[in-house]
Write a protein that holds these residues in place. Structure first.
Motif, PDB file in Angstrom:
ATOM      1  N   UNK A  36       0.816  -1.211   0.000  1.00 32.05           N
ATOM      2  CA  UNK A  36       0.000   0.000   0.000  1.00 32.05           C
ATOM      3  C   UNK A  36       0.855   1.269   0.000  1.00 32.05           C
ATOM      4  N   UNK A  37       2.047   1.190   0.576  1.00 32.60           N
ATOM      5  CA  UNK A  37       2.924   2.360   0.596  1.00 32.60           C
ATOM      6  C   UNK A  37       3.471   2.676  -0.787  1.00 32.60           C
ATOM      7  N   UNK A  38       3.612   1.660  -1.622  1.00 31.20           N
ATOM      8  CA  UNK A  38       4.124   1.856  -2.986  1.00 31.20           C
ATOM      9  C   UNK A  38       2.998   2.291  -3.920  1.00 31.20           C
ATOM     10  N   UNK A  39       1.858   1.590  -3.823  1.00 29.26           N
ATOM     11  CA  UNK A  39       0.717   1.963  -4.676  1.00 29.26           C
ATOM     12  C   UNK A  39      -0.572   1.598  -3.947  1.00 29.26           C
ATOM     13  N   UNK A  40      -1.197   2.603  -3.379  1.00 29.91           N
ATOM     14  CA  UNK A  40      -2.369   2.383  -2.539  1.00 29.91           C
ATOM     15  C   UNK A  40      -3.558   1.820  -3.316  1.00 29.91           C
ATOM     16  N   UNK A  41      -3.549   2.019  -4.646  1.00 35.23           N
ATOM     17  CA  UNK A  41      -4.669   1.553  -5.462  1.00 35.23           C
ATOM     18  C   UNK A  41      -4.665   0.037  -5.675  1.00 35.23           C
ATOM     19  N   UNK A  42      -3.562  -0.623  -5.391  1.00 33.14           N
ATOM     20  CA  UNK A  42      -3.521  -2.077  -5.552  1.00 33.14           C
ATOM     21  C   UNK A  42      -4.535  -2.742  -4.630  1.00 33.14           C
ATOM     22  N   UNK A  43      -5.337  -3.643  -5.186  1.00 30.28           N
ATOM     23  CA  UNK A  43      -6.277  -4.401  -4.383  1.00 30.28           C
ATOM     24  C   UNK A  43      -5.603  -5.641  -3.812  1.00 30.28           C
ATOM     25  N   UNK A  44      -5.699  -5.815  -2.505  1.00 30.81           N
ATOM     26  CA  UNK A  44      -5.065  -6.962  -1.844  1.00 30.81           C
ATOM     27  C   UNK A  44      -6.142  -7.930  -1.353  1.00 30.81           C
ATOM     28  N   UNK A  45      -6.082  -9.149  -1.847  1.00 30.27           N
ATOM     29  CA  UNK A  45      -6.986 -10.205  -1.374  1.00 30.27           C
ATOM     30  C   UNK A  45      -6.146 -11.242  -0.644  1.00 30.27           C
ATOM     31  N   UNK A  46      -6.380 -11.393   0.648  1.00 27.11           N
ATOM     32  CA  UNK A  46      -5.691 -12.425   1.422  1.00 27.11           C
ATOM     33  C   UNK A  46      -6.332 -13.772   1.110  1.00 27.11           C
ATOM     34  N   UNK A  47      -5.499 -14.751   0.794  1.00 24.65           N
ATOM     35  CA  UNK A  47      -5.969 -16.114   0.518  1.00 24.65           C
ATOM     36  C   UNK A  47      -5.209 -17.024   1.479  1.00 24.65           C
ATOM     37  N   UNK A  48      -5.889 -17.490   2.531  1.00 29.44           N
ATOM     38  CA  UNK A  48      -5.173 -18.191   3.601  1.00 29.44           C
ATOM     39  C   UNK A  48      -6.031 -19.272   4.238  1.00 29.44           C
ATOM     40  N   UNK A  49      -5.344 -20.270   4.801  1.00 33.71           N
ATOM     41  CA  UNK A  49      -6.039 -21.313   5.558  1.00 33.71           C
ATOM     42  C   UNK A  49      -6.389 -20.825   6.969  1.00 33.71           C
ATOM     43  N   UNK A  50      -5.802 -19.714   7.390  1.00 30.30           N
ATOM     44  CA  UNK A  50      -6.089 -19.166   8.716  1.00 30.30           C
ATOM     45  C   UNK A  50      -7.462 -18.502   8.691  1.00 30.30           C
ATOM     46  N   UNK A  51      -8.386 -19.061   9.469  1.00 33.49           N
ATOM     47  CA  UNK A  51      -9.757 -18.564   9.411  1.00 33.49           C
ATOM     48  C   UNK A  51     -10.227 -17.931  10.719  1.00 33.49           C
ATOM     49  N   UNK A  52      -9.285 -17.590  11.614  1.00 36.18           N
ATOM     50  CA  UNK A  52      -9.676 -16.932  12.855  1.00 36.18           C
ATOM     51  C   UNK A  52     -10.119 -15.500  12.580  1.00 36.18           C
ATOM     52  N   UNK A  53     -11.101 -15.055  13.351  1.00 34.12           N
ATOM     53  CA  UNK A  53     -11.597 -13.693  13.194  1.00 34.12           C
ATOM     54  C   UNK A  53     -10.475 -12.673  13.380  1.00 34.12           C
ATOM     55  N   UNK A  54      -9.565 -12.947  14.321  1.00 37.61           N
ATOM     56  CA  UNK A  54      -8.472 -11.998  14.588  1.00 37.61           C
ATOM     57  C   UNK A  54      -7.586 -11.807  13.356  1.00 37.61           C
ATOM     58  N   UNK A  55      -7.318 -12.894  12.625  1.00 37.62           N
ATOM     59  CA  UNK A  55      -6.502 -12.789  11.418  1.00 37.62           C
ATOM     60  C   UNK A  55      -7.198 -11.939  10.361  1.00 37.62           C
ATOM     61  N   UNK A  56      -8.497 -12.138  10.218  1.00 37.79           N
ATOM     62  CA  UNK A  56      -9.245 -11.363   9.234  1.00 37.79           C
ATOM     63  C   UNK A  56      -9.245  -9.884   9.593  1.00 37.79           C
ATOM     64  N   UNK A  57      -9.504  -9.597  10.865  1.00 36.40           N
ATOM     65  CA  UNK A  57      -9.535  -8.201  11.308  1.00 36.40           C
ATOM     66  C   UNK A  57      -8.174  -7.548  11.143  1.00 36.40           C
TER      67      UNK A  57
END
Length: 227
Positions: free
Chosen positions: A69-90
């Motif tokens: 985001x510091x290089x290009x804030x317009x980039x869309x970031x989608x996290x794809x992970x096996x970690x499904x805890x609410x804390x990780x998502x937040x």
């Protein structure tokens, strides 16, 4: 740069599966298998979308988000992970991620989320939008109120932009969630969450204009309008 995706994933089998699918869907997909290699690729070229695993061999993928985001804030970031805890998502969303998809997932769902994010980030009309004393430069992601630059968080900026693009229209909570956080947001059923963001946006605007342009339409949602 349009429709170019950087996939940061160390599972080579999954990496190939996702990459092949996206290429068949019309995307250009470049792959990295670590934080280090992903950062090197992103430094050399800005990607429209980054698909980011969290459990990478050289650290936690969350650390990539502020860098991207510091290089290009317009980039869309989608996290794809096996970690499904609410804390990780937040944590991911608070750091600036735009969406979070839990493994295992259907490739068609990934494709739908990528396209939804591209639609949210794309503005085909003039990049200067105005409403009363508010001017938004959508290319530079800058907001001016009465000629003075005012700082907004990414989500506040997205909300304000969506309101101005739909001025005088009633926007439901679901409309706002789908556009700003994604239709599958974990906060979709949390009314306090959307109210908090709307309230912060209202305060910033009112501090510089003295006006409350975002009206509550009780039982329906919110509308941007002049008294």
């Amino acid at each position: 740069m349009k429709n170019e995706i950087l996939l940061i994933e160390d599972d080579i089998e999954l990496q190939k599966l996702v990459s092949d699918y996206l290429k068949k869907s019309g995307f250009i997909c470049v792959c990295a298998d670590s934080i280090h290699s992903g950062k090197l690729l992103f430094e050399k070229h800005k990607y429209e979308i980054v698909l980011l695993d969290l459990g990478l061999p050289d650290g936690d993928g969350l650390t990539c988000i502020p860098f991207i985001k510091s290089i290009w804030n317009e980039t869309g970031v989608i996290i794809v992970s096996a970690r499904d805890k609410l804390e990780d998502r937040i944590d991911g969303l608070n750091l600036g991620a735009d969406d979070y998809l839990v493994k295992p997932f259907h490739l068609s769902e990934l494709n739908a989320r990528i396209n939804a994010l591209l639609r949210r980030n794309f503005h085909s009309t003039s990049y200067i939008l105005k409403f009363e004393e508010i001017t938004i430069d959508t290319q530079a992601n800058i907001v001016f109120i009465q000629g003075e630059q005012v700082d907004f968080t990414r989500k506040e900026f997205d909300l304000l932009l969506f309101f101005i693009e739909n001025k005088k229209k009633v926007l439901t909570k679901e409309n706002l969630f789908e556009h700003v956080w994604g239709e599958n947001s974990i906060f979709m059923d949390n009314s306090d969450f959307i109210y908090t963001h709307i309230n912060r946006l209202r305060k910033k605007i009112k501090n510089h204009t003295g006006e409350n342009y975002i009206k509550t339409v009780y039982g329906f949602g919110y509308r941007l309008e002049i008294d």
